[in-house]
Enzyme design. Structure first.
Site, PDB file in Angstrom:
ATOM      1  N   GLU A   1      -1.381   1.220   9.180  1.00  0.00           N
ATOM      2  CA  GLU A   1      -1.008   1.150   7.760  1.00  0.00           C
ATOM      3  C   GLU A   1      -0.119  -0.052   7.438  1.00  0.00           C
ATOM      4  O   GLU A   1      -0.023  -0.460   6.283  1.00  0.00           O
ATOM      5  CB  GLU A   1      -0.325   2.454   7.308  1.00  0.00           C
ATOM      6  CG  GLU A   1      -1.257   3.658   7.222  1.00  0.00           C
ATOM      7  CD  GLU A   1      -2.212   3.606   6.023  1.00  0.00           C
ATOM      8  OE1 GLU A   1      -2.824   2.556   5.802  1.00  0.00           O
ATOM      9  OE2 GLU A   1      -2.349   4.630   5.339  1.00  0.00           O
TER      10      GLU A   1
ATOM     11  N   THR B   1      -0.774  -0.414  -2.599  1.00  0.00           N
ATOM     12  CA  THR B   1       0.218   0.582  -2.177  1.00  0.00           C
ATOM     13  C   THR B   1       1.613  -0.044  -2.173  1.00  0.00           C
ATOM     14  O   THR B   1       2.582   0.567  -2.635  1.00  0.00           O
ATOM     15  CB  THR B   1      -0.143   1.158  -0.795  1.00  0.00           C
ATOM     16  OG1 THR B   1      -1.418   1.796  -0.919  1.00  0.00           O
ATOM     17  CG2 THR B   1       0.865   2.179  -0.329  1.00  0.00           C
TER      18      THR B   1
HETATM   19  P1  ADP Z   1      -5.956   3.049   0.127  1.00  0.00           P
HETATM   20  O1  ADP Z   1      -5.328   4.164  -0.605  1.00  0.00           O
HETATM   21  O2  ADP Z   1      -7.401   2.915  -0.183  1.00  0.00           O
HETATM   22  O3  ADP Z   1      -5.677   3.050   1.582  1.00  0.00           O
HETATM   23  P2  ADP Z   1      -4.309   0.687   0.072  1.00  0.00           P
HETATM   24  O4  ADP Z   1      -4.015  -0.181  -1.092  1.00  0.00           O
HETATM   25  O5  ADP Z   1      -3.188   1.293   0.793  1.00  0.00           O
HETATM   26  O6  ADP Z   1      -5.316   1.755  -0.494  1.00  0.00           O
HETATM   27  O7  ADP Z   1      -5.158  -0.117   1.134  1.00  0.00           O
HETATM   28  C1  ADP Z   1      -6.155  -0.964   0.769  1.00  0.00           C
HETATM   29  C2  ADP Z   1      -5.783  -2.360   1.235  1.00  0.00           C
HETATM   30  O8  ADP Z   1      -5.792  -2.389   2.655  1.00  0.00           O
HETATM   31  C3  ADP Z   1      -6.773  -3.394   0.753  1.00  0.00           C
HETATM   32  O9  ADP Z   1      -6.042  -4.528   0.326  1.00  0.00           O
HETATM   33  C4  ADP Z   1      -7.569  -3.750   1.995  1.00  0.00           C
HETATM   34  O10 ADP Z   1      -8.011  -5.060   1.998  1.00  0.00           O
HETATM   35  C5  ADP Z   1      -6.574  -3.469   3.129  1.00  0.00           C
HETATM   36  N1  ADP Z   1      -7.239  -3.059   4.381  1.00  0.00           N
HETATM   37  C6  ADP Z   1      -7.019  -3.555   5.600  1.00  0.00           C
HETATM   38  N2  ADP Z   1      -7.838  -2.989   6.513  1.00  0.00           N
HETATM   39  C7  ADP Z   1      -8.570  -2.092   5.861  1.00  0.00           C
HETATM   40  C8  ADP Z   1      -9.582  -1.198   6.267  1.00  0.00           C
HETATM   41  N3  ADP Z   1     -10.018  -1.138   7.520  1.00  0.00           N
HETATM   42  N4  ADP Z   1     -10.110  -0.410   5.325  1.00  0.00           N
HETATM   43  C9  ADP Z   1      -9.683  -0.488   4.033  1.00  0.00           C
HETATM   44  N5  ADP Z   1      -8.740  -1.316   3.597  1.00  0.00           N
HETATM   45  C10 ADP Z   1      -8.186  -2.134   4.497  1.00  0.00           C
END
Ligand code: ADP
Length: 307
Positions: free
Chosen positions: A127, A182
């Site tokens: 994360e 986030t």
């Molecule tokens: P979510 O609630 O969908 O996890 P976040 O905003 O916390 O939303 O995470 C999405 C962000 O994390 C995006 O900017 C994305 O590019 C990044 N990210 C990195 N690796 C991944 C992954 N394996 N899958 C999805 N998002 C990823």
């Protein structure tokens, strides 16, 4: 010798209102698929057709695998193939689903037999690549399934099997979400809160736990009331108040932001008219001229080997 493994991990909703950074629930709306293949080269590489970072340090699954290689001193390179199904950035635990699948797949590939807390700890590291900080609510739900309570220092996850007749209606609005959403939405949370508000949220959070223990969807839903984080974040979701009001009028027991949003989640049970709740939420977003996609779903099991 196993050289390749595929694990699927579910989407999840974090917070459930008053349980900020503490509660998570795995939902059977979407599943990410992660395939790890041992390679002779020392490299960790990402293969994906989806719009996520391809640099392993910036990808949640990549960061998990890199950390596990370091910790367990494994010698192979690893190719990480990711098939995204959980939409990224919508508060459905997308980054966590990839991280959870990667941690469970690595454990199976090297027959480590790690316990639940250890798997969640490794998945949580992922994360950092998306939110900038480690938080365990989504990954714990995605790894273990069901409803989870996260305690930290030391990390200790309590899992409760949800009532099988619990239903969620999730409205995913068609909004352009910022990268690192986030991180952005963590920035609007108040630094200080009143004692009275903390008591209100504590009473609701404990009632949610009682609802899960008693297998009572109505108690769960009616306790999804958050006077701290939701009021600070709701302006980031156009139409939120109308979506909530409409869903409650249509029979939902409780409504809140799913994780850091912008998806909105309504809680009900199987005998309720969930289609009506979904339609009411769609109309709520309509009032702000925003299209949305609604999904009616149940709690999910945790990450598992793809059959
Ligand atoms: P979510 O609630 O969908 O996890 P976040 O905003 O916390 O939303 O995470 C999405 C962000 O994390 C995006 O900017 C994305 O590019 C990044 N990210 C990195 N690796 C991944 C992954 N394996 N899958 C999805 N998002 C990823």
């Amino acid at each position: 010798m196993v050289t390749k493994i595929t694990v699927v991990a579910p989407s999840s909703t974090a917070n459930l209102g008053p349980g900020f950074d503490v509660f998570g629930l795995a939902v059977d709306a979407f599943y990410d698929e992660v395939t790890l293949t041992k390679k002779k080269t020392k490299k960790v590489s990402i293969v994906t057709e989806d719009d996520i970072p391809k640099n392993p340090e910036k990808n949640t699954a990549g960061l998990v695998v890199k950390n596990m290689i370091k910790k367990f001193k494994t010698k192979d390179g690893i190719e990480i193939k990711i098939k995204k199904n959980v939409p990224a950035g919508y508060g459905m635990g997308s980054s966590a689903a990839s991280a959870a699948a990667a941690a469970v797949a690595f454990d199976k590939l090297y027959k480590l037999r790690l316990d639940g807390n250890s798997l969640v700890r490794f998945a949580g590291i992922g994360e950092k690549a998306s939110a900038g900080t480690i938080h365990y609510d989504n990954v714990a739900a995605s790894v273990l399934g069901g409803f989870v309570i996260v305690r930290t220092n030391p990390l200790d996850i309590i899992k409760i099997d949800p009532p099988t007749h619990l239903r969620m209606c999730i409205a995913v609005p068609k909004l352009i979400v910022p990268k690192k959403k986030t991180k952005v939405s963590r920035g609007v949370i108040p630094k200080k809160i009143s004692f009275a508000d903390s008591i209100t949220n504590l009473s609701n959070a404990t009632a949610i736990v009682a609802g899960f223990l008693n297998k009572d969807p109505e108690l769960i839903g009616k306790s999804i009331k958050d006077v701290i984080v939701e009021p600070a974040r709701k302006h980031m979701i156009p139409g939120f108040s109308k979506v909530k009001e409409n869903a409650l009028k249509a029979g939902a027991f409780g409504v809140t932001i799913s994780g850091a949003g912008p998806s909105v989640i309504a809680f009900s049970k199987s005998s309720e008219n969930n289609k009506k709740i979904g339609l009411a939420m769609t109309k709520g977003f309509d009032s702000a001229k925003i299209e949305c996609h609604t999904i009616i779903c149940k709690p999910s099991i945790g990450a598992s080997i793809k059959k």
